[in-house]
Design a protein around this motif. Structure first.
Motif, short mmCIF file in Angstrom:
data_model
loop_
_atom_site.label_atom_id
_atom_site.label_comp_id
_atom_site.label_asym_id
_atom_site.label_seq_id
_atom_site.Cartn_x
_atom_site.Cartn_y
_atom_site.Cartn_z
N GLN A 128 -0.32 0.95 4.34
CA GLN A 128 -0.10 0.71 2.92
C GLN A 128 -1.11 -0.29 2.37
O GLN A 128 -1.64 -0.12 1.27
CB GLN A 128 1.34 0.20 2.68
CG GLN A 128 2.40 1.26 2.88
CD GLN A 128 2.72 1.53 4.35
OE1 GLN A 128 2.25 0.84 5.25
NE2 GLN A 128 3.52 2.56 4.60
N ALA A 129 -1.38 -1.34 3.16
CA ALA A 129 -2.36 -2.34 2.75
C ALA A 129 -3.73 -1.69 2.54
O ALA A 129 -4.41 -1.95 1.55
CB ALA A 129 -2.45 -3.46 3.78
N PHE A 130 -4.11 -0.82 3.47
CA PHE A 130 -5.41 -0.15 3.37
C PHE A 130 -5.52 0.68 2.09
O PHE A 130 -6.55 0.70 1.44
CB PHE A 130 -5.65 0.73 4.60
CG PHE A 130 -6.97 1.44 4.56
CD1 PHE A 130 -8.15 0.75 4.77
CD2 PHE A 130 -7.04 2.80 4.31
CE1 PHE A 130 -9.38 1.39 4.72
CE2 PHE A 130 -8.25 3.46 4.26
CZ PHE A 130 -9.43 2.75 4.47
N SER A 131 -4.43 1.33 1.73
CA SER A 131 -4.42 2.13 0.51
C SER A 131 -4.71 1.26 -0.72
O SER A 131 -5.53 1.63 -1.57
CB SER A 131 -3.05 2.81 0.38
OG SER A 131 -2.89 3.37 -0.88
N TYR A 132 -4.06 0.09 -0.79
CA TYR A 132 -4.29 -0.80 -1.94
C TYR A 132 -5.67 -1.46 -1.89
O TYR A 132 -6.35 -1.58 -2.91
CB TYR A 132 -3.19 -1.87 -2.01
CG TYR A 132 -1.87 -1.29 -2.45
CD1 TYR A 132 -1.68 -0.84 -3.75
CD2 TYR A 132 -0.81 -1.19 -1.57
CE1 TYR A 132 -0.47 -0.31 -4.16
CE2 TYR A 132 0.41 -0.66 -1.96
CZ TYR A 132 0.57 -0.22 -3.27
OH TYR A 132 1.77 0.30 -3.67
N TYR A 133 -6.09 -1.88 -0.69
CA TYR A 133 -7.43 -2.46 -0.56
C TYR A 133 -8.50 -1.43 -0.96
O TYR A 133 -9.50 -1.78 -1.57
CB TYR A 133 -7.70 -2.94 0.86
CG TYR A 133 -6.97 -4.20 1.26
CD1 TYR A 133 -6.88 -5.30 0.42
CD2 TYR A 133 -6.39 -4.31 2.53
CE1 TYR A 133 -6.22 -6.45 0.80
CE2 TYR A 133 -5.74 -5.46 2.91
CZ TYR A 133 -5.66 -6.53 2.06
OH TYR A 133 -5.02 -7.67 2.45
N SER A 134 -8.28 -0.17 -0.57
CA SER A 134 -9.24 0.89 -0.91
C SER A 134 -9.38 1.03 -2.42
O SER A 134 -10.49 1.18 -2.93
CB SER A 134 -8.79 2.23 -0.32
OG SER A 134 -8.77 2.17 1.08
N MET A 135 -8.23 0.97 -3.11
CA MET A 135 -8.28 1.11 -4.56
C MET A 135 -9.00 -0.08 -5.19
O MET A 135 -9.82 0.09 -6.10
CB MET A 135 -6.86 1.22 -5.12
CG MET A 135 -6.84 1.42 -6.62
SD MET A 135 -7.72 2.88 -7.18
CE MET A 135 -6.44 4.09 -7.08
N ALA A 136 -8.72 -1.29 -4.70
CA ALA A 136 -9.40 -2.49 -5.22
C ALA A 136 -10.91 -2.38 -5.00
O ALA A 136 -11.70 -2.64 -5.91
CB ALA A 136 -8.85 -3.74 -4.55
N TYR A 137 -11.29 -1.96 -3.81
CA TYR A 137 -12.71 -1.82 -3.47
C TYR A 137 -13.37 -0.74 -4.32
O TYR A 137 -14.50 -0.90 -4.80
CB TYR A 137 -12.84 -1.49 -1.98
CG TYR A 137 -14.25 -1.25 -1.52
CD1 TYR A 137 -15.23 -2.23 -1.66
CD2 TYR A 137 -14.60 -0.04 -0.94
CE1 TYR A 137 -16.53 -2.00 -1.22
CE2 TYR A 137 -15.89 0.20 -0.51
CZ TYR A 137 -16.86 -0.79 -0.66
OH TYR A 137 -18.14 -0.55 -0.24
N LYS A 138 -12.65 0.36 -4.56
CA LYS A 138 -13.19 1.44 -5.40
C LYS A 138 -13.41 0.97 -6.84
O LYS A 138 -14.39 1.33 -7.47
CB LYS A 138 -12.21 2.62 -5.36
CG LYS A 138 -12.67 3.83 -6.12
CD LYS A 138 -11.65 4.95 -5.98
CE LYS A 138 -12.07 6.17 -6.78
NZ LYS A 138 -11.06 7.23 -6.74
N MET A 139 -12.49 0.13 -7.33
CA MET A 139 -12.58 -0.35 -8.71
C MET A 139 -13.65 -1.43 -8.88
O MET A 139 -14.23 -1.57 -9.94
CB MET A 139 -11.21 -0.88 -9.17
CG MET A 139 -10.16 0.20 -9.29
SD MET A 139 -8.51 -0.48 -9.60
CE MET A 139 -8.62 -0.79 -11.37
N ALA A 140 -13.85 -2.24 -7.82
CA ALA A 140 -14.82 -3.34 -7.91
C ALA A 140 -15.58 -3.44 -6.58
O ALA A 140 -15.35 -4.35 -5.78
CB ALA A 140 -14.12 -4.66 -8.23
N PRO A 141 -16.49 -2.51 -6.31
CA PRO A 141 -17.16 -2.45 -5.01
C PRO A 141 -18.07 -3.64 -4.71
O PRO A 141 -18.41 -3.87 -3.56
CB PRO A 141 -17.96 -1.15 -5.07
CG PRO A 141 -18.10 -0.84 -6.52
CD PRO A 141 -16.90 -1.42 -7.20
N ASN A 142 -18.43 -4.42 -5.72
CA ASN A 142 -19.30 -5.57 -5.48
C ASN A 142 -18.54 -6.84 -5.14
O ASN A 142 -19.16 -7.86 -4.85
CB ASN A 142 -20.20 -5.81 -6.70
CG ASN A 142 -21.18 -4.67 -6.91
OD1 ASN A 142 -21.62 -4.05 -5.94
ND2 ASN A 142 -21.49 -4.38 -8.14
#
Length: 198
Positions: A128-142
């Motif tokens: 579940q954590a990976f799913s949310y981290y993935s979305m955060a990273y996708k939204m702000a990859p820098n």
């Protein structure tokens, strides 16, 4: 609030790494766990909140970069997130999650997903954590924090133990049976017998 850069003790020209280093140093210094039985607990809590707010203001871009007298422009999400970040650091995960859920969908930015990932990761729910981290990273990859957690969990998931909420109940049962059979073999080597029927 005081100028966020002044609170963290960094110049306005500080790099992201310098800001993070200053934040971590102050967070260790003022973390409430260090003052659990101290008369300074309230002061430390206030200081920790101020440090969190300053960090969020700078990282969310709500600190006034013009340098006009150290003015601070408050961003509504930054204020929400600083308290939620404090709750997570104090392991008040239910409170943090409740506050996150109160934020309307249209205001759920990359930081919202990152903090949701932090809560799940703190509970040991890696998928579940990976799913949310993935979305955060996708939204702000820098953002280096989002990138670091995304990469770390991606590697962890690709070859190792992971904990899921829900998931396949037989996967855990198979692991338990394998462990018991292995333990029984070891016991039998030393003259014992953990599972008499095998």
């Amino acid at each position: 609030m005081r100028d966020p850069y002044e609170v963290l003790g960094v110049p306005r020209t500080a790099t992201t790494d310098e800001i993070k280093t200053a934040y971590r140093t102050l967070a260790k210094k003022y973390h409430p766990d260090n003052y659990a039985d101290s008369p300074l607990a309230d002061v430390a809590n206030e200081k920790m909140q101020e440090v969190n707010e300053a960090y969020d203001a700078i990282m969310n871009g709500t600190a006034n970069a013009s340098g006009n007298g150290g003015a601070y422009q408050s961003g509504s999400a930054g204020n929400d997130y600083s308290y939620i970040r404090s709750c997570i650091s104090l392991r008040r995960l239910e409170e943090a999650e409740g506050l996150l859920e109160q934020i309307p969908n249209e205001r759920r930015d990359a930081e919202w997903y990152y903090l949701k990932g932090e809560i799940n990761y703190s509970r040991g729910w890696v998928d579940q954590a990976f799913s949310y981290y993935s979305m955060a990273y996708k939204m702000a990859p820098n953002n280096p924090d989002y990138q670091r957690m995304y990469e770390s969990l991606r590697q962890q998931r690709s070859g190792g133990f992971r904990t899921t909420r829900g998931g396949d109940p037989t996967a855990g049962a198979c692991s338990i049976c394998q462990g018991l059979l292995c333990a029984d073999c070891c016991c039998e080597c030393f003259g014992g017998d953990l599972i008499p029927c095998c």
